[in-house]
Design a protein around this motif. Structure first.
Motif, PDB file in Angstrom:
ATOM      1  N   ASN A 115       0.871  -1.199   0.000  1.00 27.08           N
ATOM      2  CA  ASN A 115       0.000   0.000   0.000  1.00 27.08           C
ATOM      3  C   ASN A 115       0.895   1.231   0.000  1.00 27.08           C
ATOM      4  OD1 ASN A 115      -2.426  -1.292   2.436  1.00 27.08           O
ATOM      5  ND2 ASN A 115      -2.241  -1.662   0.244  1.00 27.08           N
ATOM      6  N   THR A 116       0.591   2.174  -0.871  1.00 22.21           N
ATOM      7  CA  THR A 116       1.389   3.404  -0.905  1.00 22.21           C
ATOM      8  C   THR A 116       1.090   4.256   0.330  1.00 22.21           C
ATOM      9  OG1 THR A 116      -0.295   4.733  -1.994  1.00 22.21           O
ATOM     10  CG2 THR A 116       1.168   3.453  -3.417  1.00 22.21           C
ATOM     11  N   LEU A 117       1.830   5.339   0.441  1.00 25.84           N
ATOM     12  CA  LEU A 117       1.632   6.282   1.551  1.00 25.84           C
ATOM     13  C   LEU A 117       0.170   6.711   1.653  1.00 25.84           C
ATOM     14  CD1 LEU A 117       3.130   8.153   3.655  1.00 25.84           C
ATOM     15  CD2 LEU A 117       3.137   9.880   1.866  1.00 25.84           C
ATOM     16  N   MET A 118      -0.463   6.942   0.502  1.00 22.72           N
ATOM     17  CA  MET A 118      -1.863   7.366   0.506  1.00 22.72           C
ATOM     18  C   MET A 118      -2.817   6.190   0.696  1.00 22.72           C
ATOM     19  SD  MET A 118      -1.796  10.489   0.467  1.00 22.72           S
ATOM     20  CE  MET A 118      -3.572  10.643   0.511  1.00 22.72           C
ATOM     21  N   GLY A 119      -2.289   4.994   0.512  1.00 28.25           N
ATOM     22  CA  GLY A 119      -3.167   3.826   0.546  1.00 28.25           C
ATOM     23  C   GLY A 119      -3.062   3.020   1.828  1.00 28.25           C
ATOM     24  N   LEU A 120      -2.260   3.510   2.798  1.00 29.95           N
ATOM     25  CA  LEU A 120      -2.050   2.744   4.035  1.00 29.95           C
ATOM     26  C   LEU A 120      -3.379   2.435   4.705  1.00 29.95           C
ATOM     27  CD1 LEU A 120       1.069   4.534   5.615  1.00 29.95           C
ATOM     28  CD2 LEU A 120       1.009   2.413   4.298  1.00 29.95           C
ATOM     29  N   GLY A 121      -3.498   1.195   5.185  1.00 32.82           N
ATOM     30  CA  GLY A 121      -4.745   0.774   5.804  1.00 32.82           C
ATOM     31  C   GLY A 121      -5.686   0.137   4.797  1.00 32.82           C
ATOM     32  N   GLY A 122      -5.362   0.217   3.530  1.00 35.21           N
ATOM     33  CA  GLY A 122      -6.174  -0.421   2.490  1.00 35.21           C
ATOM     34  C   GLY A 122      -6.145  -1.933   2.660  1.00 35.21           C
ATOM     35  N   TYR A 123      -4.988  -2.442   3.115  1.00 39.73           N
ATOM     36  CA  TYR A 123      -4.831  -3.867   3.408  1.00 39.73           C
ATOM     37  C   TYR A 123      -4.221  -3.964   4.792  1.00 39.73           C
ATOM     38  CZ  TYR A 123      -3.776  -8.792   2.637  1.00 39.73           C
ATOM     39  OH  TYR A 123      -3.744 -10.161   2.734  1.00 39.73           O
ATOM     40  N   PRO A 124      -4.645  -4.932   5.613  1.00 39.83           N
ATOM     41  CA  PRO A 124      -4.149  -4.958   6.992  1.00 39.83           C
ATOM     42  C   PRO A 124      -2.635  -5.104   7.096  1.00 39.83           C
ATOM     43  CG  PRO A 124      -5.867  -6.622   6.636  1.00 39.83           C
ATOM     44  CD  PRO A 124      -5.644  -5.956   5.332  1.00 39.83           C
ATOM     45  N   PHE A 125      -2.048  -4.201   7.851  1.00 38.90           N
ATOM     46  CA  PHE A 125      -0.612  -4.128   8.049  1.00 38.90           C
ATOM     47  C   PHE A 125      -0.032  -5.444   8.574  1.00 38.90           C
ATOM     48  CE2 PHE A 125       2.721  -3.442  11.224  1.00 38.90           C
ATOM     49  CZ  PHE A 125       3.681  -2.787  10.479  1.00 38.90           C
ATOM     50  N   GLY A 126      -0.751  -6.091   9.494  1.00 42.76           N
ATOM     51  CA  GLY A 126      -0.191  -7.255  10.169  1.00 42.76           C
ATOM     52  C   GLY A 126      -0.240  -8.544   9.358  1.00 42.76           C
ATOM     53  N   ASP A 127      -0.820  -8.506   8.177  1.00 45.41           N
ATOM     54  CA  ASP A 127      -1.012  -9.734   7.402  1.00 45.41           C
ATOM     55  C   ASP A 127       0.290 -10.176   6.726  1.00 45.41           C
ATOM     56  OD1 ASP A 127      -3.522 -11.347   6.245  1.00 45.41           O
ATOM     57  OD2 ASP A 127      -1.958 -11.196   4.709  1.00 45.41           O
ATOM     58  N   ARG A 128       0.462 -11.473   6.611  1.00 45.13           N
ATOM     59  CA  ARG A 128       1.689 -12.021   6.013  1.00 45.13           C
ATOM     60  C   ARG A 128       1.882 -11.560   4.567  1.00 45.13           C
ATOM     61  NH1 ARG A 128       3.728 -16.278   2.941  1.00 45.13           N
ATOM     62  NH2 ARG A 128       1.645 -16.566   2.096  1.00 45.13           N
ATOM     63  N   GLN A 129       0.763 -11.412   3.843  1.00 47.33           N
ATOM     64  CA  GLN A 129       0.895 -11.045   2.426  1.00 47.33           C
ATOM     65  C   GLN A 129       1.274  -9.578   2.224  1.00 47.33           C
ATOM     66  OE1 GLN A 129      -2.805 -13.696   1.602  1.00 47.33           O
ATOM     67  NE2 GLN A 129      -2.337 -12.681  -0.331  1.00 47.33           N
ATOM     68  N   TYR A 130       1.234  -8.817   3.298  1.00 49.10           N
ATOM     69  CA  TYR A 130       1.529  -7.383   3.187  1.00 49.10           C
ATOM     70  C   TYR A 130       3.030  -7.139   3.305  1.00 49.10           C
ATOM     71  CZ  TYR A 130       1.302  -2.379   3.963  1.00 49.10           C
ATOM     72  OH  TYR A 130       1.486  -1.020   3.844  1.00 49.10           O
TER      73      TYR A 130
END
Lengths: 163, 570
Positions: free
Chosen positions: B236-251
């Motif tokens: 996720n870009t700076l503007m897109g943070l939180g679009g996908y959960p931070f704690g997830d392995r795929q992130y």
């Protein structure tokens, strides 16, 4: 590459500056820009002659389409089309030059629309090349002033730009 | 019903269900303020500077999905608003800004407090209007809200001369609106979507890259479903943070100039890149020529056709509302039999994990001196990752983005496009008013906070219990970092001298101020701020390591793979 872009835009105050502002803000070239209301007075039609690579022209048409007041955009130079430009030239016309200018005007199918004992105003319509050629055919020392309308364009045949 | 122009404007705001207007009165808007005074549906928040009015309305919009509304007077009121408008424009935030104008007869006469507001704001609004007739107000307001929230959202300005707000006419708010010149695409082209799904399934080294568009389109749920369905890595870009959960392995973390090693490497070496609501910004892909050296197929979903193939050539463009398009992709994937190639994917993940094992976000903590990264990590712990975090612009912004794990959208508010210092506090004001039950923290620096510090007064008046985390390093930190790295350590004008005692300053406004000098006190101070002083604004002045730099880093003009991971790489 040179492109001729035609667009329909709401006939509202400030519409022209949105278009010209877009070109200056994004560093696009404008070779000429003409605008006047269409038969439907709520809309104006604009013809913009610009140059740029394919990528730039793609961005220009996308950015123009994005303007809220722009109704339709077409790059008419993508297919068969007609371009015309109007030019008025005031030339010094005395002595033997009077006859020479008249002859040149006839060759170019131009009209002399104002005559004084020292000058003519020559009216000429055509594509840019023809207008340039006429200027080239006249002795530069005789040209007092020229004014050109910029290019107007329209697609040939079935290609229609309409709402 | 016959109403004055001013009353009509306020009625329009009521019709649009506007809860808050952020503004500042002046001569040209006196009738509007009079009309505001005589009703109680729309509440007004009196800021201390018009720039903050627009930022606060912007923060309100970012933290919700509503249109932010600001009201300013003519001349200097409007020019002060311009930075706020441009900030919202660069990040596509839906807003309506109402500006007063001198009376119609005075326009063009160089009247007192006259500027050509429509002309000045034209390049930084989605659209703007000058209303010259009271009978046009209702339709114009309807159009303004419609334009602001549909298509690619953005700020719309309505400039209203004083005499127009005084004149009277029959009021009726239009129910429907249609504009022949404005028809944003919603549904994506189904053929293109099919092509995209096919390409994604054939990928050997797939990567998903999402931006602010996912947040704006409320498509976090869809991108999460799609990403999990495919099992692909995502950034996720700076503007897109939180679009996908931070704690997830795929992130893989944030990409770009201060992004993670693994996100940048995966972006660069992917063979199929799915870009969603992102625009291949120079801070994200670095040098586009370097980015283009590695062959890859790019699928780009965006509501704005002009964002596609602007900086990077795209193979499968899909114009449409991000959420609608993602829904359709999920539908096609679930309906079909085909699934990603498990062997290829396992090999790719092995590579990604190898990149991740570099642990590029590790930093050396200290018992002696407060490290900024440590403050952000503690902020995350203390708030359980559940706060709305706003930031200003500079090093602290990057640390907040890197070390506060955002699991949900609309929790991270910052000026990503324009990079406007001074947004943090007003963003927090807007966010707190919109989300009174959520903790709101403003991560800032001693330089940025001073660009709108007058708003401490507004926060007192409206009792906004924001927690300001000032990462005070006595430098314009990001400027200092670039001067250290690229200008021979010549710290030209980047040192902040004669700083106020921020704790005392906050106290003088009626808030709580705490100065923190030792790492051991960081967590305690944060806990105190969020518990003991839950209902107070707390100014936490962290005295941090002045020499700390933001890493990893891709220098301007360099490619994504040419990263400096830490000071040791220099």
């Amino acid at each position: 590459m040179r492109h001729v872009i035609s667009l329909l835009i709401e006939n509202e105050s400030g519409a022209l500056s949105r278009v010209s502002g877009l070109f200056s803000a994004r560093g696009y070239n404008i070779e000429s820009l003409t605008v006047a209301p269409t038969e439907d007075l709520s809309m104006s039609r604009m013809t913009i002659v610009t140059t740029g690579s394919d990528d730039i022209i793609e961005q220009i048409t996308k950015q123009l389409n994005k303007l809220v007041e722009v109704v339709k955009v077409v790059d008419i130079s993508e297919a068969a089309h007609i371009e015309r430009e109007l030019m008025l030239v005031k030339v010094r016309a005395t002595g033997k030059d009077r006859e020479e200018i008249k002859r040149t005007a006839d060759i170019f199918r131009a009209h002399i629309i104002d005559v004084t004992d020292a000058s003519y105003v020559v009216e000429l319509t055509g594509n840019q090349g023809k207008l340039d050629a006429f200027i080239g055919a006249i002795d530069p020392a005789l040209i007092l002033e020229t004014v050109r309308s910029g290019v107007c364009g329209i697609g040939r045949g079935d290609r229609v730009l309409k709402v | 019903m016959v109403l004055s122009g001013a009353e009509i404007v306020i009625r329009c705001l009521q019709e649009e269900k506007v809860e808050y207007v952020f503004g500042y009165p002046g001569g040209a808007v006196l009738f509007l303020y009079d009309a505001l005074f005589q009703q109680d549906k729309v509440r007004h928040v009196l800021v201390r500077h018009e720039q903050a009015a627009v930022h606060a309305a912007d923060g309100f919009a970012r933290s919700t999905e509503k249109v932010g509304v600001a009201l300013v007077t003519s001349g200097p009121g409007a020019t002060n608003a311009v930075t706020g408008i441009a900030t919202a424009y660069c990040d596509s935030i839906p807003m309506v800004i109402i500006s007063g104008q001198v009376p119609t007869a005075a326009i063009g006469q160089d009247a007192f407090q006259e500027v050509d507001t429509v002309g000045i704001t034209r390049p930084c609004v989605k659209h703007n209007f000058l209303v010259k007739d009271v009978r046009d107000i209702a339709l114009t307001m309807k159009k303004a809200f419609y334009l602001a929230r549909t298509g690619r959202p953005g700020p719309v300005l309505v400039d209203i001369p004083k005499d127009v707000t005084m004149q009277r006419c029959e009021f009726e708010y239009p129910k429907e609106i249609s504009m022949r010149s404005y028809n944003p695409v919603v549904k994506g082209h189904s053929g293109q979507i099919k092509k995209a799904v096919q390409l994604l399934l054939e990928a050997k080294r797939p990567m998903i890259y999402t931006g602010g568009g996912v947040v704006l389109a409320n498509a976090a749920e869809q991108i999460t479903r799609l990403t999990r369905l495919l099992g692909y890595p995502i950034t996720n870009t700076l503007m897109g943070l939180g679009g996908y959960p931070f704690g997830d392995r795929q992130y893989l973390g944030m990409p770009g100039m201060h992004g993670t090693f693994e996100a940048n490497m995966a972006m660069h070496y992917s063979d199929v890149l799915l870009a969603v609501g992102a625009r291949f910004d120079d801070r994200v892909i670095g040098n586009p020529a370097h980015f283009a050296e590695e062959p890859r197929k790019i699928i780009h979903i965006d509501i704005d056709p002009s964002s596609i193939s602007k900086r990077v050539k795209v193979d499968v463009p899909i114009v449409g509302d991000v959420r609608e398009v993602l829904e359709e992709m999920i539908r096609q994937l679930e309906a079909g039999e085909a699934r990603p190639n498990p062997d290829a994917l396992a090999t790719w993940w092995k590579q990604v994990e190898e990149w991740r094992s570099r642990r590029c976000m590790a930093y050396k903590n200290s018992d002696e001196i407060i490290k900024p990264q440590f403050v952000i990590q503690k902020l995350w712990e203390v708030t359980g990752g559940e706060a709305i975090v706003t930031s200003d612009v500079g090093q602290h912004q990057m640390w907040a983005a890197q070390y506060y794990g955002f699991d949900k959208p609309r929790r991270w508010l910052n000026s990503g496009g324009l990079g406007t210092m001074g947004v943090g506090l007003p963003y927090a004001m807007g966010a707190k008013l919109a989300n009174p039950d959520m903790p709101v923290a403003c991560v800032t620096g001693e330089a940025s906070i001073q660009m709108n510090i007058q708003e401490l007064s507004t926060c007192r008046q409206f009792r906004l219990p924001i927690k300001i985390c000032n990462l005070n390093n006595r430098y314009l930190g990001m400027v200092r970092q670039w001067q250290e790295l690229f200008h021979g350590g010549r710290y030209s004008e980047s040192y902040m001298d004669s700083l106020p005692d921020f704790a005392k300053l906050a106290e003088s406004y009626g808030h709580v101020g705490i100065r923190i000098d030792r790492p051991a006190d960081v967590e305690g101070a944060l806990r105190e701020a969020f518990t003991t002083y839950k209902n107070e604004l707390v100014f936490l002045d962290f005295q941090i390591d002045a020499t700390e730099n933001v890493y990893p880093m891709v220098q301007g003009g360099k490619g994504l793979t040419e990263m400096i991971l830490s000071a040791e790489d220099l």
